[in-house]
Every structure is written in C-alpha cells, then in structure tokens.
Scaffold this motif. Structure first.
Motif, PDB file in Angstrom:
ATOM      1  N   LEU A   1       0.828  -1.204   0.000  1.00 48.77           N
ATOM      2  CA  LEU A   1       0.000   0.000   0.000  1.00 48.77           C
ATOM      3  C   LEU A   1       0.863   1.254   0.000  1.00 48.77           C
ATOM      4  O   LEU A   1       0.542   2.249  -0.656  1.00 48.77           O
ATOM      5  CB  LEU A   1      -0.939  -0.004   1.209  1.00 48.77           C
ATOM      6  N   GLN A   2       1.965   1.214   0.737  1.00 44.90           N
ATOM      7  CA  GLN A   2       2.874   2.360   0.765  1.00 44.90           C
ATOM      8  C   GLN A   2       3.473   2.611  -0.612  1.00 44.90           C
ATOM      9  O   GLN A   2       3.536   3.755  -1.082  1.00 44.90           O
ATOM     10  CB  GLN A   2       3.986   2.109   1.789  1.00 44.90           C
ATOM     11  N   MET A   3       3.892   1.548  -1.276  1.00 46.40           N
ATOM     12  CA  MET A   3       4.437   1.674  -2.627  1.00 46.40           C
ATOM     13  C   MET A   3       3.370   2.167  -3.598  1.00 46.40           C
ATOM     14  O   MET A   3       3.639   2.977  -4.488  1.00 46.40           O
ATOM     15  CB  MET A   3       4.980   0.324  -3.099  1.00 46.40           C
ATOM     16  N   LEU A   4       2.149   1.708  -3.419  1.00 46.39           N
ATOM     17  CA  LEU A   4       1.053   2.095  -4.308  1.00 46.39           C
ATOM     18  C   LEU A   4       0.685   3.557  -4.133  1.00 46.39           C
ATOM     19  O   LEU A   4       0.490   4.289  -5.115  1.00 46.39           O
ATOM     20  CB  LEU A   4      -0.171   1.214  -4.024  1.00 46.39           C
ATOM     21  N   LEU A   5       0.604   4.021  -2.897  1.00 53.73           N
ATOM     22  CA  LEU A   5       0.084   5.353  -2.612  1.00 53.73           C
ATOM     23  C   LEU A   5       1.127   6.466  -2.755  1.00 53.73           C
ATOM     24  O   LEU A   5       0.761   7.627  -2.913  1.00 53.73           O
ATOM     25  CB  LEU A   5      -0.495   5.380  -1.197  1.00 53.73           C
ATOM     26  N   THR A   6       2.403   6.113  -2.715  1.00 47.85           N
ATOM     27  CA  THR A   6       3.438   7.135  -2.889  1.00 47.85           C
ATOM     28  C   THR A   6       3.381   7.683  -4.311  1.00 47.85           C
ATOM     29  O   THR A   6       3.325   6.914  -5.270  1.00 47.85           O
ATOM     30  CB  THR A   6       4.833   6.539  -2.620  1.00 47.85           C
ATOM     31  N   PRO A   7       3.373   9.003  -4.504  1.00 48.59           N
ATOM     32  CA  PRO A   7       3.270   9.598  -5.845  1.00 48.59           C
ATOM     33  C   PRO A   7       4.374   9.102  -6.777  1.00 48.59           C
ATOM     34  O   PRO A   7       5.523   8.932  -6.363  1.00 48.59           O
ATOM     35  CB  PRO A   7       3.407  11.097  -5.580  1.00 48.59           C
ATOM     36  N   LYS A   8       4.005   8.882  -8.055  1.00 48.98           N
ATOM     37  CA  LYS A   8       4.961   8.392  -9.050  1.00 48.98           C
ATOM     38  C   LYS A   8       5.493   9.509  -9.945  1.00 48.98           C
ATOM     39  O   LYS A   8       6.443   9.311 -10.689  1.00 48.98           O
ATOM     40  CB  LYS A   8       4.298   7.309  -9.923  1.00 48.98           C
ATOM     41  N   TYR A   9       4.858  10.668  -9.934  1.00 43.32           N
ATOM     42  CA  TYR A   9       5.308  11.834 -10.700  1.00 43.32           C
ATOM     43  C   TYR A   9       5.456  11.528 -12.193  1.00 43.32           C
ATOM     44  O   TYR A   9       6.417  11.948 -12.823  1.00 43.32           O
ATOM     45  CB  TYR A   9       6.626  12.374 -10.135  1.00 43.32           C
ATOM     46  N   MET A  10       4.503  10.812 -12.727  1.00 39.35           N
ATOM     47  CA  MET A  10       4.506  10.522 -14.156  1.00 39.35           C
ATOM     48  C   MET A  10       3.512  11.440 -14.862  1.00 39.35           C
ATOM     49  O   MET A  10       2.327  11.419 -14.573  1.00 39.35           O
ATOM     50  CB  MET A  10       4.090   9.061 -14.415  1.00 39.35           C
ATOM     51  N   GLY A  11       4.008  12.252 -15.780  1.00 37.18           N
ATOM     52  CA  GLY A  11       3.111  13.015 -16.642  1.00 37.18           C
ATOM     53  C   GLY A  11       2.715  14.381 -16.129  1.00 37.18           C
ATOM     54  O   GLY A  11       2.235  15.199 -16.892  1.00 37.18           O
ATOM     55  N   THR A  12       2.898  14.647 -14.857  1.00 31.46           N
ATOM     56  CA  THR A  12       2.547  15.990 -14.362  1.00 31.46           C
ATOM     57  C   THR A  12       3.830  16.642 -13.847  1.00 31.46           C
ATOM     58  O   THR A  12       4.596  17.187 -14.623  1.00 31.46           O
ATOM     59  CB  THR A  12       1.461  15.926 -13.271  1.00 31.46           C
ATOM     60  N   VAL A  13       4.036  16.606 -12.555  1.00 36.21           N
ATOM     61  CA  VAL A  13       5.232  17.236 -12.005  1.00 36.21           C
ATOM     62  C   VAL A  13       6.375  16.221 -12.019  1.00 36.21           C
ATOM     63  O   VAL A  13       6.662  15.568 -11.018  1.00 36.21           O
ATOM     64  CB  VAL A  13       4.971  17.742 -10.567  1.00 36.21           C
ATOM     65  N   ILE A  14       7.052  16.110 -13.158  1.00 34.52           N
ATOM     66  CA  ILE A  14       8.076  15.074 -13.316  1.00 34.52           C
ATOM     67  C   ILE A  14       9.303  15.330 -12.453  1.00 34.52           C
ATOM     68  O   ILE A  14      10.096  14.423 -12.224  1.00 34.52           O
ATOM     69  CB  ILE A  14       8.496  14.922 -14.784  1.00 34.52           C
ATOM     70  N   GLU A  15       9.462  16.549 -11.943  1.00 34.11           N
ATOM     71  CA  GLU A  15      10.622  16.865 -11.113  1.00 34.11           C
ATOM     72  C   GLU A  15      10.698  15.993  -9.861  1.00 34.11           C
ATOM     73  O   GLU A  15      11.760  15.854  -9.254  1.00 34.11           O
ATOM     74  CB  GLU A  15      10.616  18.337 -10.693  1.00 34.11           C
TER      75      GLU A  15
END
Length: 363
Positions: free
Chosen positions: A29-43
């Motif tokens: 769940l922690q891995m799932l819920l942590t933001p991936k920053y794909m496509g929006t704020v890629i920084e």
C-alpha cells in the motif's frame, strides 16, 4: 507437556505469519500510494533517478530549478565529452544541496562541483511538496535523516518521512494507472542526467516590481551551509564553482552579488554570474526561455552549456571521455533519446502552441 509446547510454537508461527502478511500489505500500500510523478510534475523523479546512473561524473551540479533547467549535460557531453549529472530539485535549499552532495560522495568523487547560488536568498522551504520532491526519492542514510530534520517545516512529521503511508494514505481518489503500473516496475527516466528538457518558447516579458525587503542579507543558516559545502569540497580535493544562472526573475539584486562575490574571494572559490555574460553566451530571451524569462528552454540551456563547458574544461582540465568506448556508448544512447524528444517537443509546440505533457501542471 510436549503437546503444550507444540501448540505454543504453532501459535507463534501463526502470529509470525500474520505479522509478515500484514507488513507485506502495508509495504504494498505504501508503494502504491506514494506519488509516481509521471506526466505531471516530473521533477519529483529527479532525486531517485541519480541512483540509476552508473557512469562516473567529473562534474556534479547542485541547486534549485536554475540548475536543472538551465544546464544540459547532454550538450556538455556532445561538445566536450564532459561527464556530468545534475542533482537538482524544485526550490532546493542550500542545506539540501549540502546533504545531497555529502551523500553523493558516498558513491563517486567528482573533479568539480558546481553549485547554483540563487537559493542563498531563500530562508526556509515554502511548502512540504518541495521537501518531498527532494527527500522521498533519496535513499535512507544519515544524510537523508539530517537533511529532513534541518529543512522540514514545523507542521511536517519525521514519522511521515519514515513511513510515507502515514502521509499518503488519503491518495486513494487520486490513484491512476501509473500508480499501479509502477508499484514494482521500474519507471522510465524523465530527465537527462538530471536535466529538465523544454522545447517550448514563451518570450521574456516585464515582471511586476518585487516588493522591497528591509534586509537583503543572506540568512545565517545559508551562509553556514555554504561554508560546509566549501569545507566538504576542500576535504575531498574537489574544485567548487558557484554560479548564478541567467534567469531574469527573481531579481538578483546588487546586494546579493556583493555578498557572494566577497565570500568567493575570501574562500578562493571561482564564482561566475552568467547574467553578466548573457550577450557573450548568445542568450536571447525572445527565443531562449519557455516561461517568459524565469528559466531557459533547451535552446538557451544548450547555449549556456557550450559557453560554460568551455570555461570549465579550460580552467579544470576536464577529461574528454568521448573516446572511452563503454562510457561513450551509454552517453551517446541517452544523447540520441534527448535529441529525439527535443525534436518531438519542437514539432508539437509548432503545431499546437503548447506541449501536452506539461500543460496540466501549468494550468
């Protein structure tokens, strides 16, 4: 008695198994819920991408957006064979630059460290999101722990950095396909040796007049960490370069210039304010910025990189690695990907007047 012991160990086994399952579920769940920053704020990917680069870097660059948006390591490689990486983040504080550098020295020994110094004007972090983009992708170490403790905002909790699920447990409604896809699958690289590629053009316009400050003295904490960076470089035989990027805003006032010039002279550190060399570099803010003068686009970044690379190569005798087969293969492959995306962004901007993957984060 034996039956009792057998039953006792059986219960321990069930408890241990249940605990293991619970921890696995929490980890997932922690891995799932942590933001991936794909496509929006890629920084948000930039810190963690550093660990995926196995090549050595003679030049390591640190700083806020003025570092990772204004210098192109791919151009430094193409023109001079310089190997480099940018450990930059949005609104990276000077203290955070120090801890990222200290951590980097666990993995490599660069010949030159270049620090962008615009963040010397920033007393404290303006939002948790910026801290998260620095530290969430950083491997756990003494450097990360001390970095968090010395830059987190009052309302931030160390426990939420130790266990990100405590911070991101409410992201259920925001989950996308990328969140599930990249739970265990490796994400595609979003930067080029830490560089943020932008091929769109938004010409420079006059910015509103900044509110005058009563005191333009650099915060004491920033001066202390800048000295720590100088000391760290000296102890490791690394040449330190301080640089002000040619960004038009926030305004780099004369008092800032005087303070950093005095510090550099006193410490024997090379300092270059590229705002003073914009004409020599060839910067044209009608074509070389994507956000009206705040940052350079790829065309401006490449001009600055050609100019800066020549200065650094001559001053510090940086190696031309283009003849080293294994290293050249890795860099040239990434260079081709960089050129391909540059063309794709250019064509999309010419056709539509914007680049779609960045539109959402700027609206």
């Amino acid at each position: 008695m034996r039956k009792y012991r057998k039953g006792k160990w059986s219960r321990y086994g069930i408890l241990a198994g249940s605990l293991a399952i619970f921890l696995c579920v929490v980890f997932f769940l922690q891995m799932l819920l942590t933001p991936k920053y794909m496509g929006t704020v890629i920084e948000g990917n930039f810190t963690e991408e550093y660990y995926r680069d196995s090549t050595r870097h003679e030049l390591l660059i640190l700083g806020n957006c003025e570092s990772y948006e204004n210098i192109s390591p791919m151009k430094l490689w193409e023109e001079y064979g310089i190997t480099s990486y940018i450990r930059g983040n949005s609104n990276q504080l000077i203290s955070q630059s120090y801890y990222l550098l200290r951590e980097a020295l666990r993995y490599e020994q660069p010949k030159v460290v270049l620090l962008n110094i615009q963040a010397m004007t920033v007393a404290e972090q303006s939002s948790e999101e910026y801290n998260r983009m620095v530290f969430d992708g950083m491997k756990w170490s003494k450097d990360k722990l001390e970095g968090i403790l010395n830059s987190k905002r009052e309302e931030e909790s160390l426990a939420e950095y130790l266990f990100p699920i405590l911070r991101y447990h409410s992201r259920w409604s925001e989950l996308s396909g990328d969140d599930f896809r990249f739970v265990f699958q490796e994400k595609p690289l979003k930067s080029y040796q830490g560089y943020y590629l932008r091929a769109d053009i938004r010409p420079y316009t006059e910015f509103p007049t900044e509110r005058r400050r009563s005191d333009y003295t650099f915060p004491e904490q920033n001066m202390r960490y800048l000295q720590e960076i100088v000391t760290l470089c000296q102890e490791n035989g690394i040449e330190l370069v301080l640089m002000k990027a040619p960004s038009m805003y926030p305004v780099w006032v004369e008092s800032y210039e005087e303070q950093i010039t005095e510090f550099a002279e006193k410490k024997g550190v090379y300092y270059v304010n590229t705002l003073l060399y914009a004409d020599e570099i060839g910067i044209d803010m009608s074509t070389d910025t994507y956000d009206e003068g705040l940052h350079l686009n790829v065309y401006g970044a490449e001009k600055l990189s050609v100019w800066l690379g020549e200065k650094l190569r001559e001053r510090y005798d940086l190696t031309d690695f283009r003849g080293e087969e294994g290293l050249a293969q890795a860099y040239n492959q990434r260079l081709e990907e960089y050129k391909k995306e540059k063309i794709e962004q250019k064509e999309e901007f010419e056709r539509f007047g914007y680049i779609s993957k960045y539109t959402m984060q700027e609206e």
